[in-house]
Design a protein around this motif. Structure first.
Motif, PDB file in Angstrom:
ATOM      1  N   GLY A 198       0.783  -1.235   0.000  1.00 27.35           N
ATOM      2  CA  GLY A 198       0.000   0.000   0.000  1.00 27.35           C
ATOM      3  C   GLY A 198       0.810   1.278   0.000  1.00 27.35           C
ATOM      4  O   GLY A 198       0.295   2.348   0.309  1.00 27.35           O
ATOM      5  N   GLU A 199       2.086   1.206  -0.373  1.00 20.14           N
ATOM      6  CA  GLU A 199       2.906   2.418  -0.449  1.00 20.14           C
ATOM      7  C   GLU A 199       2.545   3.202  -1.710  1.00 20.14           C
ATOM      8  O   GLU A 199       2.454   2.647  -2.797  1.00 20.14           O
ATOM      9  N   ILE A 200       2.344   4.496  -1.553  1.00 15.46           N
ATOM     10  CA  ILE A 200       1.969   5.364  -2.688  1.00 15.46           C
ATOM     11  C   ILE A 200       3.007   6.471  -2.836  1.00 15.46           C
ATOM     12  O   ILE A 200       3.385   7.106  -1.848  1.00 15.46           O
TER      13      ILE A 200
ATOM     14  N   GLY B 273      -7.167  21.085  -5.653  1.00 15.40           N
ATOM     15  CA  GLY B 273      -6.843  19.840  -6.351  1.00 15.40           C
ATOM     16  C   GLY B 273      -6.865  18.608  -5.477  1.00 15.40           C
ATOM     17  O   GLY B 273      -6.312  17.567  -5.862  1.00 15.40           O
ATOM     18  N   LYS B 274      -7.534  18.667  -4.324  1.00 13.99           N
ATOM     19  CA  LYS B 274      -7.535  17.511  -3.405  1.00 13.99           C
ATOM     20  C   LYS B 274      -8.249  16.303  -4.020  1.00 13.99           C
ATOM     21  O   LYS B 274      -7.720  15.188  -4.018  1.00 13.99           O
ATOM     22  N   THR B 275      -9.470  16.522  -4.525  1.00 18.79           N
ATOM     23  CA  THR B 275     -10.221  15.414  -5.133  1.00 18.79           C
ATOM     24  C   THR B 275      -9.524  14.922  -6.394  1.00 18.79           C
ATOM     25  O   THR B 275      -9.474  13.708  -6.653  1.00 18.79           O
ATOM     26  N   THR B 276      -8.966  15.851  -7.167  1.00 18.47           N
ATOM     27  CA  THR B 276      -8.215  15.465  -8.364  1.00 18.47           C
ATOM     28  C   THR B 276      -7.029  14.587  -7.992  1.00 18.47           C
ATOM     29  O   THR B 276      -6.760  13.569  -8.646  1.00 18.47           O
ATOM     30  N   PHE B 277      -6.310  14.978  -6.943  1.00 14.47           N
ATOM     31  CA  PHE B 277      -5.168  14.210  -6.450  1.00 14.47           C
ATOM     32  C   PHE B 277      -5.570  12.753  -6.201  1.00 14.47           C
ATOM     33  O   PHE B 277      -4.901  11.812  -6.647  1.00 14.47           O
ATOM     34  N   CYS B 278      -6.697  12.562  -5.513  1.00 17.00           N
ATOM     35  CA  CYS B 278      -7.157  11.210  -5.188  1.00 17.00           C
ATOM     36  C   CYS B 278      -7.665  10.462  -6.421  1.00 17.00           C
ATOM     37  O   CYS B 278      -7.540   9.235  -6.504  1.00 17.00           O
ATOM     38  N   SER B 279      -8.230  11.187  -7.382  1.00 18.58           N
ATOM     39  CA  SER B 279      -8.750  10.552  -8.601  1.00 18.58           C
ATOM     40  C   SER B 279      -7.634  10.037  -9.498  1.00 18.58           C
ATOM     41  O   SER B 279      -7.861   9.167 -10.344  1.00 18.58           O
ATOM     42  N   LEU B 280      -6.432  10.554  -9.323  1.00 21.08           N
ATOM     43  CA  LEU B 280      -5.306  10.118 -10.153  1.00 21.08           C
ATOM     44  C   LEU B 280      -4.751   8.770  -9.705  1.00 21.08           C
ATOM     45  O   LEU B 280      -4.185   8.035 -10.514  1.00 21.08           O
ATOM     46  N   ILE B 281      -4.934   8.429  -8.436  1.00 25.39           N
ATOM     47  CA  ILE B 281      -4.359   7.177  -7.919  1.00 25.39           C
ATOM     48  C   ILE B 281      -4.994   5.956  -8.586  1.00 25.39           C
ATOM     49  O   ILE B 281      -4.287   5.047  -9.023  1.00 25.39           O
ATOM     50  N   PRO B 282      -6.344   5.889  -8.722  1.00 29.66           N
ATOM     51  CA  PRO B 282      -6.941   4.746  -9.442  1.00 29.66           C
ATOM     52  C   PRO B 282      -6.956   4.948 -10.965  1.00 29.66           C
ATOM     53  O   PRO B 282      -7.606   4.193 -11.673  1.00 29.66           O
TER      54      PRO B 282
ATOM     55  N   VAL C  11      -7.663  -2.886  -5.597  1.00 25.68           N
ATOM     56  CA  VAL C  11      -6.944  -2.701  -4.323  1.00 25.68           C
ATOM     57  C   VAL C  11      -7.207  -1.335  -3.702  1.00 25.68           C
ATOM     58  O   VAL C  11      -6.629  -0.993  -2.679  1.00 25.68           O
ATOM     59  N   ILE C  12      -8.074  -0.546  -4.341  1.00 29.01           N
ATOM     60  CA  ILE C  12      -8.379   0.798  -3.844  1.00 29.01           C
ATOM     61  C   ILE C  12      -9.869   0.895  -3.521  1.00 29.01           C
ATOM     62  O   ILE C  12     -10.718   0.602  -4.367  1.00 29.01           O
ATOM     63  N   GLY C  13     -10.173   1.295  -2.306  1.00 28.58           N
ATOM     64  CA  GLY C  13     -11.555   1.531  -1.905  1.00 28.58           C
ATOM     65  C   GLY C  13     -11.796   3.023  -1.765  1.00 28.58           C
ATOM     66  O   GLY C  13     -10.931   3.745  -1.277  1.00 28.58           O
ATOM     67  N   ILE C  14     -12.945   3.496  -2.217  1.00 29.60           N
ATOM     68  CA  ILE C  14     -13.251   4.932  -2.173  1.00 29.60           C
ATOM     69  C   ILE C  14     -14.592   5.149  -1.487  1.00 29.60           C
ATOM     70  O   ILE C  14     -15.595   4.524  -1.857  1.00 29.60           O
TER      71      ILE C  14
ATOM     72  N   ASN D  51     -12.738  -4.726   1.191  1.00 30.14           N
ATOM     73  CA  ASN D  51     -11.529  -4.956   1.992  1.00 30.14           C
ATOM     74  C   ASN D  51     -10.253  -4.594   1.231  1.00 30.14           C
ATOM     75  O   ASN D  51      -9.347  -5.412   1.064  1.00 30.14           O
ATOM     76  N   PRO D  52     -10.129  -3.325   0.766  1.00 26.16           N
ATOM     77  CA  PRO D  52      -8.968  -2.933  -0.041  1.00 26.16           C
ATOM     78  C   PRO D  52      -7.777  -2.540   0.844  1.00 26.16           C
ATOM     79  O   PRO D  52      -7.968  -2.007   1.943  1.00 26.16           O
ATOM     80  N   PRO D  53      -6.552  -2.743   0.396  1.00 23.20           N
ATOM     81  CA  PRO D  53      -5.383  -2.319   1.172  1.00 23.20           C
ATOM     82  C   PRO D  53      -5.149  -0.812   1.144  1.00 23.20           C
ATOM     83  O   PRO D  53      -4.431  -0.269   1.976  1.00 23.20           O
ATOM     84  N   ILE D  54      -5.753  -0.127   0.140  1.00 22.63           N
ATOM     85  CA  ILE D  54      -5.640   1.332   0.040  1.00 22.63           C
ATOM     86  C   ILE D  54      -7.039   1.924   0.107  1.00 22.63           C
ATOM     87  O   ILE D  54      -7.956   1.462  -0.583  1.00 22.63           O
ATOM     88  N   LEU D  55      -7.198   2.937   0.936  1.00 27.39           N
ATOM     89  CA  LEU D  55      -8.522   3.541   1.157  1.00 27.39           C
ATOM     90  C   LEU D  55      -8.450   5.041   0.923  1.00 27.39           C
ATOM     91  O   LEU D  55      -7.524   5.721   1.403  1.00 27.39           O
TER      92      LEU D  55
END
Length: 579
Positions: free
Chosen positions: A337-339, A377-386, A414-417, A493-497
Motif C-alpha cells: 500500500g505504499e503510494i 486539487g484535493k479530489t483530483t489528487f485522489c482521482s489520479l491514484i486509481p 486494491v483501492i476503496g473509495i 476490503n482494499p489495502p488502500i482507502l
C-alpha cells in the motif's frame, strides 16, 4: 463504405438466418412475378385455343399449382416477418451490448464532456432505427431489385417500345429519389441531435426534481423543455415538408407510369403491334413493379434514419479510451500500500494546471490527510491514484510499480473509495452493499454492515436487508446511505482507502456514527483522507496542505499548528465559526 462494412459485420453471427431470409425473399418475389405470366398464358392459350373440357382440366391444374405456390409464399412471408425481425433485434442487442461495454471503458474525462441523456438517446432511439434497417433494408432492397429486373425482362419480351418508355420514367424517378434522399439525410441527422437534446433536458430535470420543487422553478424547467421541444418540432416539420415532396412526387410518377401504359398500349393495339391481353399483363406487372418502388422509397427513408443512427453509434464506438491497459501490464499481488507521487502534473483538457510537480510519498499503512482551500486539487489528487484521469507528466507508483504498468482492473480492486456524494443503485440494501464484492454471501454482507454501524438501522426497516432504496437511495437518509457506502468498502476490503470528504455533509449525530465506522475501516490500511472538518483529522499520521501551488505544508496536527501557517489559519477559522 467503411461505415457499411462495419454495419455488415454485425450480420456475421446470423448469416444463416440472413441467407434464409434472402432465400424466402427470392421465393416470394418469384411467385409474385409468376402470377401475371400464368394469367397471360391462360388468356392467350388456354381460354382461346382449348376446348371446354381442356379449359377445366387446365384451370384445375393451374389452381392446384397456384395453391401450392401460395402455401409456400405463406411460410416464406412468415419467416421474413418473424425470424427476419428477430435477426434485426439480435443485431440491435449486440450493438447495444457493444456500446454499453465501450461506455464502461471510457474515462471520467469523457463523461465530463458528454451529457448522459444524449448518450441514452444513442443507446435506445438510434439503435431501434438501426434494427429496423438491419432487418428490412437488405430484404426490401433485394425484393425490389428482383421484382424490378424480373418485371423489365418479362415486359421487354412482350413489347420493347412500351417497356423502354417505362424504363426511362423509372430512371427519372430514381434521380428524383436520390436528390431528395440527400436532403433527408441532413434533416434526419438534425432530428437526432434535437431529440437527444430533449432527452438530456428531461433526464436533467427529472433527476433534479427535488431541487426544482424546492425552488418552485417548475416554470423555469417548462420553459427550458419547451425551447428544446420546439426546436425538435421545427426540424421534424422541415423533414416532413421534404418527405411530403418526396412521396407525392413518387406518387405522381407512379400515375404517369399507368398513363404511359394506357396511352402507348392503346396506340400499339390500334396499330396491331400489341394484344389486348398484353395491356392487361402490363397493368398487372405495373402493380408488381410499383410495390418494389414503394419499398425502395421506404428503404431510402429507412436507410437514412438507420445509417444516421449507425454513424452516431460509431462516434461512440470509435472513441478510443484515453486510459487503457498497456500490452504488458501486470497484475498487482501482495499489496503493501505504499503510494508515491514523483513530479506529477495534471490539467483538465490542457487548460489551467490543477497539480504542478507534486512530490509525495505515503508509506504503507499510514493515515494521511489532505486539506486546503477549495479548488486546490484535493479530489483530483485522489482521482489520479486509481487512474480515473491520466497524468500529464511524472509518475504515480504503488509499491514501486508505476500505475500505468498495472492492469486497470487489478489497480482499482486494491483501492476503496468512500465519497461525500454516495450513489445508491436502484435495488435493495443487500444488493447495494454486495456491490463491494459481487457474489458475497449474506453472512459477509451482514458482517460488513455491522462493522459500518449499519446493521441496527437496517434491521429496523420494514424489509430489513431486502428494503428497496428507491432511485439514488431516496428512501434513506444521508447518514444511512453513507454507512451503506462504508459497508461496501468493508466488503471490498482494499489495502488502500480514499475517503473523500465522507462526513462533510452530515449532521453531528450522523458524523459520530460515520467517524467511528471510518476509523474502524482505516485500520491497517494506507488511508488518504480529504477533510473539510479539520477536527476529524487531528489524529492523522501526516497532514498535507495542498494548494494551487502544490504541497505547501506537511506534518502532524501539532506540528502544523506550531508553524502558524496555512493549516493553522484554516483550523482557527473553522474553530471560530464553530464557536
Amino acid at each position: 463504405m467503411d461505415t457499411l462494412k462495419k454495419f455488415i459485420g454485425y450480420y456475421k453471427p446470423y448469416k444463416n438466418m440472413f441467407f434464409m431470409d434472402m432465400f424466402c425473399a427470392l421465393t416470394l418475389s418469384a411467385i409474385d412475378l409468376a402470377f401475371p405470366m400464368i394469367v397471360r398464358y391462360m388468356l392467350n392459350d388456354v381460354y382461346t385455343n382449348k376446348t371446354s373440357d381442356q379449359i377445366i382440366k387446365f384451370v384445375v391444374l393451374i389452381g392446384v399449382a397456384l395453391l401450392a405456390m401460395y402455401i409456400i409464399r405463406y411460410f416464406c412471408q412468415y419467416y421474413i416477418t418473424s425470424w427476419g425481425h428477430i435477426m434485426g433485434a439480435k443485431m440491435e442487442a449486440d450493438m447495444r451490448s457493444d456500446i454499453f461495454n465501450h461506455l464502461q471503458k471510457l474515462s471520467f474525462s469523457y463523461y465530463d464532456n458528454n451529457n448522459t441523456g444524449k448518450l441514452m438517446s444513442r443507446i435506445i432511439t438510434d439503435l431501434f432505427d438501426i434494427s429496423e434497417l438491419a432487418h428490412h433494408g437488405p430484404e426490401d432492397l433485394f425484393i425490389s431489385i428482383i421484382k424490378i429486373l424480373g418485371s423489365f425482362i418479362i415486359l421487354m419480351n412482350i413489347n420493347v417500345k412500351i417497356t423502354s418508355a417505362l424504363f426511362f420514367l423509372t430512371m427519372v424517378m430514381l434521380y428524383f429519389s436520390y436528390f431528395y434522399n440527400k436532403k433527408m439525410k441532413f434533416i434526419f441527422m438534425k432530428n437526432r441531435q434535437k431529440i437527444a437534446n430533449v432527452n438530456a433536458q428531461i433526464q436533467d430535470s427529472l433527476s433534479g426534481i427535488r431541487v426544482v420543487k424546492s425552488f418552485s422553478n417548475e416554470e423555469v424547467e417548462n420553459s427550458k423543455f419547451k425551447k428544446g421541444n420546439m426546436e425538435f418540432l421545427e426540424t421534424k416539420e422541415a423533414g416532413y415538408f421534404i418527405m411530403g415532396k418526396f412521396f407525392s412526387g413518387n406518387g405522381f410518377f407512379q400515375g404517369i407510369l399507368y398513363l404511359t401504359v394506357i396511352l402507348l398500349g392503346g396506340i400499339f393495339i390500334s396499330m396491331g403491334e400489341a394484344k389486348v391481353s398484353d395491356l392487361v399483363i402490363y397493368i398487372l406487372y405495373i402493380n408488381i413493379f410499383l410495390n418494389p418502388i414503394d419499398k425502395l422509397v421506404n428503404f431510402t427513408e429507412q436507410f437514412q434514419k438507420g445509417i444516421t443512427g449507425f454513424d452516431r453509434f460509431l462516434e461512440i464506438i470509435n472513441t478510443v479510451p484515453d486510459i487503457m491497459d498497456k500490452p504488458n501490464a501486470v497484475e498487482l499481488k501482495e499489496i503493501k500500500g505504499e503510494i508515491e507521487f514523483n513530479d506529477v502534473s495534471f490539467s483538465y483538457d490542457d487548460k489551467s494546471t490543477i497539480l504542478n510537480n507534486v512530490n509525495i510519498k505515503v508509506n504503507a499503512g499510514r493515515n494521511v490527510a489532505l486539506v486546503g482551500p477549495s479548488g486546490g486539487g484535493k479530489t483530483t489528487f485522489c482521482s489520479l491514484i486509481p487512474r480515473f484521469y491520466e497524468i500529464d507528466s511524472g509518475s504515480i507508483k504503488i509499491d514501486g510499480k508505476d500505475i500505468r504498468d498495472i492492469k486497470l482492473k487489478s489497480l482499482r480492486k486494491v483501492i476503496g473509495i468512500v465519497q461525500q456524494d454516495v450513489y445508491m443503485f436502484s435495488g435493495t440494501i443487500k444488493e447495494n452493499i454486495a456491490y463491494g464484492k459481487p457474489g458475497a454471501s449474506d453472512k459477509e454482507i451482514i458482517e460488513a454492515a455491522k462493522k459500518a454501524n449499519a446493521h441496527e438501522f437496517i434491521l429496523n426497516l420494514e424489509d430489513g436487508y431486502d428494503t428497496f432504496v428507491g432511485e439514488r437511495g431516496v428512501k434513506l437518509s444521508g447518514g444511512q446511505k453513507q454507512r451503506i457506502s462504508i459497508a461496501r468498502a468493508f466488503l471490498k476490503n482494499p489495502p488502500i482507502l480514499i475517503l473523500d470528504e465522507a462526513t462533510s455533509a452530515l449532521d453531528n449525530e450522523s458524523e459520530k456514527y460515520i467517524q467511528k465506522s471510518l476509523e474502524e475501516l482505516s485500520k491497517n490500511r494506507t488511508t488518504i483522507v480529504i477533510a473539510h472538518r479539520l477536527s476529524t483529522i487531528k489524529n492523522a499520521d501526516e497532514i498535507l496542505v495542498l494548494t494551487e501551488d502544490g504541497i505547501r505544508e506537511s506534518g502532524t496536527h501539532e506540528q502544523l499548528m506550531h508553524k502558524k501557517g496555512i493549516y493553522a489559519s484554516l483550523y482557527s477559522l473553522q474553530f471560530e465559526q464553530v464557536s
